[in-house]
Structure formats: C-alpha cells, structure tokens
Enzyme design. Structure first.
Site, PDB file in Angstrom:
ATOM      1  N   LYS A  80      35.432  24.506  24.779  1.00  0.00           N
ATOM      2  CA  LYS A  80      36.735  25.000  25.254  1.00  0.00           C
ATOM      3  C   LYS A  80      37.703  24.896  24.081  1.00  0.00           C
ATOM      4  O   LYS A  80      37.516  24.050  23.187  1.00  0.00           O
ATOM      5  CB  LYS A  80      37.221  24.122  26.411  1.00  0.00           C
ATOM      6  CG  LYS A  80      38.193  24.808  27.333  1.00  0.00           C
ATOM      7  CD  LYS A  80      37.517  25.646  28.411  1.00  0.00           C
ATOM      8  CE  LYS A  80      38.536  26.435  29.210  1.00  0.00           C
ATOM      9  NZ  LYS A  80      37.909  27.222  30.268  1.00  0.00           N
ATOM     10  N   GLY A 184      43.943  32.313  49.513  1.00  0.00           N
ATOM     11  CA  GLY A 184      44.213  33.000  48.250  1.00  0.00           C
ATOM     12  C   GLY A 184      43.670  34.415  48.266  1.00  0.00           C
ATOM     13  O   GLY A 184      42.459  34.622  48.307  1.00  0.00           O
ATOM     14  N   GLY A 186      44.021  36.709  45.812  1.00  0.00           N
ATOM     15  CA  GLY A 186      44.222  37.180  44.442  1.00  0.00           C
ATOM     16  C   GLY A 186      43.038  38.009  43.969  1.00  0.00           C
ATOM     17  O   GLY A 186      42.350  38.646  44.762  1.00  0.00           O
ATOM     18  N   VAL A 188      40.043  37.297  42.910  1.00  0.00           N
ATOM     19  CA  VAL A 188      38.721  36.972  43.453  1.00  0.00           C
ATOM     20  C   VAL A 188      38.743  37.000  44.985  1.00  0.00           C
ATOM     21  O   VAL A 188      37.863  37.591  45.615  1.00  0.00           O
ATOM     22  CB  VAL A 188      38.234  35.594  42.937  1.00  0.00           C
ATOM     23  CG1 VAL A 188      36.874  35.261  43.537  1.00  0.00           C
ATOM     24  CG2 VAL A 188      38.158  35.585  41.417  1.00  0.00           C
ATOM     25  N   TYR A 190      40.509  38.550  47.258  1.00  0.00           N
ATOM     26  CA  TYR A 190      40.530  39.850  47.928  1.00  0.00           C
ATOM     27  C   TYR A 190      39.162  40.541  47.843  1.00  0.00           C
ATOM     28  O   TYR A 190      38.657  41.085  48.820  1.00  0.00           O
ATOM     29  CB  TYR A 190      41.621  40.769  47.349  1.00  0.00           C
ATOM     30  CG  TYR A 190      41.679  42.062  48.133  1.00  0.00           C
ATOM     31  CD1 TYR A 190      42.363  42.114  49.339  1.00  0.00           C
ATOM     32  CD2 TYR A 190      40.983  43.193  47.702  1.00  0.00           C
ATOM     33  CE1 TYR A 190      42.363  43.273  50.107  1.00  0.00           C
ATOM     34  CE2 TYR A 190      40.975  44.357  48.464  1.00  0.00           C
ATOM     35  CZ  TYR A 190      41.667  44.383  49.661  1.00  0.00           C
ATOM     36  OH  TYR A 190      41.649  45.522  50.425  1.00  0.00           O
TER      37      TYR A 190
END
Ligand code: NAD
Length: 352
Positions: A80, A184, A186, A188, A190
């Site tokens: 990361k 949620g 958003g 993902v 939806y």
C-alpha cells in the site's frame, strides 16, 4: 517514530519513505509480503495529522492486501502507499509525477492503483514515470458494463456471487424470494441490488443521500428504509455496502438476518464480534474475501492475455473460497473471519 517495533509492523518486508520538497510530496510505501508475487495495493492520499498516523495506516492496509490477494487466488503480495496531504487542496501534477518516480524506485516489488483521494487521472500521470502503475487501462468487461477503470462492477459481481453462496450454504435455497437489506446505494451497493433483483430477491435499501435509494425504488422495486433501521429488519441477509465497522456493539444485537454478506471493508468493529456471530448462528462472509472482485479486475486488466470470461470465472471463484471457509469454520467451530485469516496465512507462508 518507531518502525520495527510498531504495533502494526508484523514482519513487513520493505517500508520506504520519500520526500520531494519541490513537488511537495511526503509519502510512504509499505510492502508486507511478496511470497506469492509482487505487492499490489492502492495509493491513498489523506490529510493525516502526522507521519505516525500515516505510517500506522499504510502498515495496516498493506498487511490487509496480503490476506486479500492470497484469498483471491492471485499471484500477488500485499502492499500500500500513502501520500500525506489533503487531496482537494494539495494535489498537483508535479506531486503525482514524483509519486510515480517513488513507485518506480522499488523496481516492480510494488504496484500501485486507486484508493481514496487518488483518481485514474492521477495514476495516468504516475504511469508516465513507471510501468508499475495498475488501474490505468481497462479492456475486459463485467456484467455488460463498458470498462472505464472503476472496479466497482467487478466488486459488485463478486459480492453477488458470494452472497448467493452464503445463502445456499446457510439457508439451503437460491435467491428467489430471499429478503436482502442493503446499507449504502453507492457504486457497489446499487449494482449489487441490480444483480439481486435479477435473481428474484426482495430488496430493502438505505443511504444517507436520497439519489441511489430513489433509483433503487423506481428501477428495481426496492423498499426504502431509514438508515438506522436497516440492520433491524426481519430479513434473510444484511449486506453492508457503506462504511467500515457497521457491525458493532450497537447493531449486532438488532440483527435478525442469518447471513451477513456485503462489500464494505472492515465490517466488524472488532475481530471478536465474529465469534459472537458464529455463536449466534449468523453466517458472516469475511469482507476481504467477498469484496475481492475489484482487485481481481485490476489484476486481469494488466494481463495482456486475459479475457472477459477469464476475469468473470476468476471472480466467481470467490464463491468456492467462501464455501471452503464456511465448511472449515463449521468443522472447527470457529468464526469465519478467523478461519479466513488462517487459510490466507497458510497460502502466503509458502513462497510462490
Ligand atoms: P460509495 O462511496 O460509492 O458508496 C457508499 C455509499 O454508502 C454512499 O452512497 C454513501 O452515501 C452511503 N453511506 C455512507 N454512510 C452511510 C450510512 N451510515 N448509512 C447508509 N448509507 C451510508 O462506495 P462504493 O465504491 O460503493 O464502496 C462501498 C464499500 O465497499 C466501501 O466500504 C468500500 O471501501 C468497499 N469496497 C469498494 C470497492 C470498489 O470496487 N468500489 C472494492 C472493495 C471494497
């Protein structure tokens, strides 16, 4: 600022710090483990209050990527990077160029991609300096969507496959008529709702903003519920697709569903909550296993010789991996999150 004895250090292979005064860049790259292959993990830009907070975040996130890649059957390790600064105020093209040089200086041990505060356009600038930038080109499709570099369609498809597997395992049925509450609506959430609707599920949805909910009600026939009610409903499945730690000491006692399967990262506020879920007979699909469709997408988009079907089949293996976790968790009477960690550790302990 201690590194080797940092609580999150956990045998990281490589931690690099970079400062470019002129470009205004202060960044850290952490490579946790490369036994299975070069490390992949997004670049996050965030207004950390100090470098210690940035170090803690990058170490924790890169370790998480090792586990995620191992469970997604990828020949990749975990890494990361973080840039210290406010992406809305401090980001410049010069900074992204310097970040590209920093990634390149690790010589391919670490590949970066998108994360909070970093857009595809930023990666494109980095890619002028380094070949080790993933997520800048998209050629393979999922669920009929035109690829544009956003891995949400693949994440949503993987969550759908995983949720279906969890329902089959726990409730011994397909998705026809199964009641699913999604937190949620958003990118993902939806798309997950759409897959579920196509499979015959009954949807209950919420969000703190109205747009996604209204769309789900109009286009998918979903029932809208208030955000504070979503985990209290009399449903079969709850799907956390908003923020982390939504399964916590307040929400857990209210959950009536027998399955928890969603996209959000770090769904459990504490690892011990997995033990409580297991004791209560609630099947939890470990977050970093079920939401790996996006990282599988990024991996395939970089491959010259992949295809739509190869990427889709790889994402579908999330279902098999979850089945392995569920079966072993039952056999050993352990929490699924703990079993997932053990399986990941078994996989990445062996050098590829
Ligand atoms: P997003 O920002 O598009 O959607 C999240 C939605 O949750 C937003 O609409 C937001 O308004 C809503 N929300 C926030 N707090 C809420 C609350 N308290 N109650 C109800 N709704 C709330 O993000 P996304 O890309 O859809 O990702 C969803 C989750 O999945 C995140 O946790 C993300 O880290 C994780 N995830 C995403 C991907 C990906 O490919 N996008 C990959 C892996 C994991």
């Amino acid at each position: 600022m201690a590194v080797f004895d940092h609580p999150e250090f956990d045998k990281h292979e490589h931690v690099a710090f970079y400062h470019d005064e002129e470009a205004g860049l202060s960044a850290i790259i952490a490579v946790h483990n490369t036994n299975l292959g070069p490390a992949l993990g997004g670049c996050r830009m965030w207004p950390y209050i100090n470098s210690s907070e940035a170090l803690t975040d990058v170490l924790r996130l890169s370790k998480g990527m090792t586990y995620k890649a191992a469970m997604a059957n990828l020949n990749l390790g975990g890494g990361k990077s973080v840039i210290i600064g406010d992406p809305r105020k401090a980001k410049t093209p010069e900074m992204m160029t310097a970040m590209g040089k920093f990634v390149d200086s690790l010589g391919g041990k670490y590949f970066t991609a998108e994360d909070s505060g970093i857009a595809v356009t930023d990666l494109q600038i980095m890619a002028e300096e380094s070949e080790y930038i993933a997520g800048v080109k998209a050629q393979y499709h999922i669920a009929g969507e035109k690829p544009d570099g956003n891995p949400a369609p693949s994440t949503a498809y993987g969550v759908f496959v995983g949720l279906r597997e969890a329902v089959q395992y726990k409730l011994n049925r397909d998705l026809q008529g199964v009641k699913v509450a999604i937190q949620g609506m958003g990118h993902v959430g939806y798309r997950l709702a759409k897959h579920l609707k196509d499979a015959g599920a009954e949807l209950f949805v919420t969000d703190i903003y109205p747009e996604g909910v209204e769309r789900a009600v109009t286009e998918l026939g979903a029932t809208a519920v208030a955000p504070e009610e979503i985990y209290t409903l009399d449903v079969d499945v709850v799907a956390p697709c908003a923020m982390g730690a939504s399964i916590n000491d307040e929400t857990l006692p209210t959950i009536k569903a027998k399955v928890i399967a969603g996209a959000a990262n770090n769904q459990l506020a504490r690892e011990e909550l997995g033990d409580i879920l297991q004791q209560q007979g609630i099947l939890y699909a470990p977050d970093y296993v079920i939401n790996a469709g996006g990282v599988i997408d990024i991996y395939h988009q970089r491959m010259e010789s992949s295809s739509d079907s190869a990427m889709r089949e790889h994402i579908e293996r999330i279902g098999e991996t979850l089945n392995e976790i569920f079966t072993r968790a039952d056999k050993e009477q352990k929490a699924t999150n703990r079993v997932a960690n053990v399986i990941a550790e078994e996989r990445f302990a062996i050098k590829g």
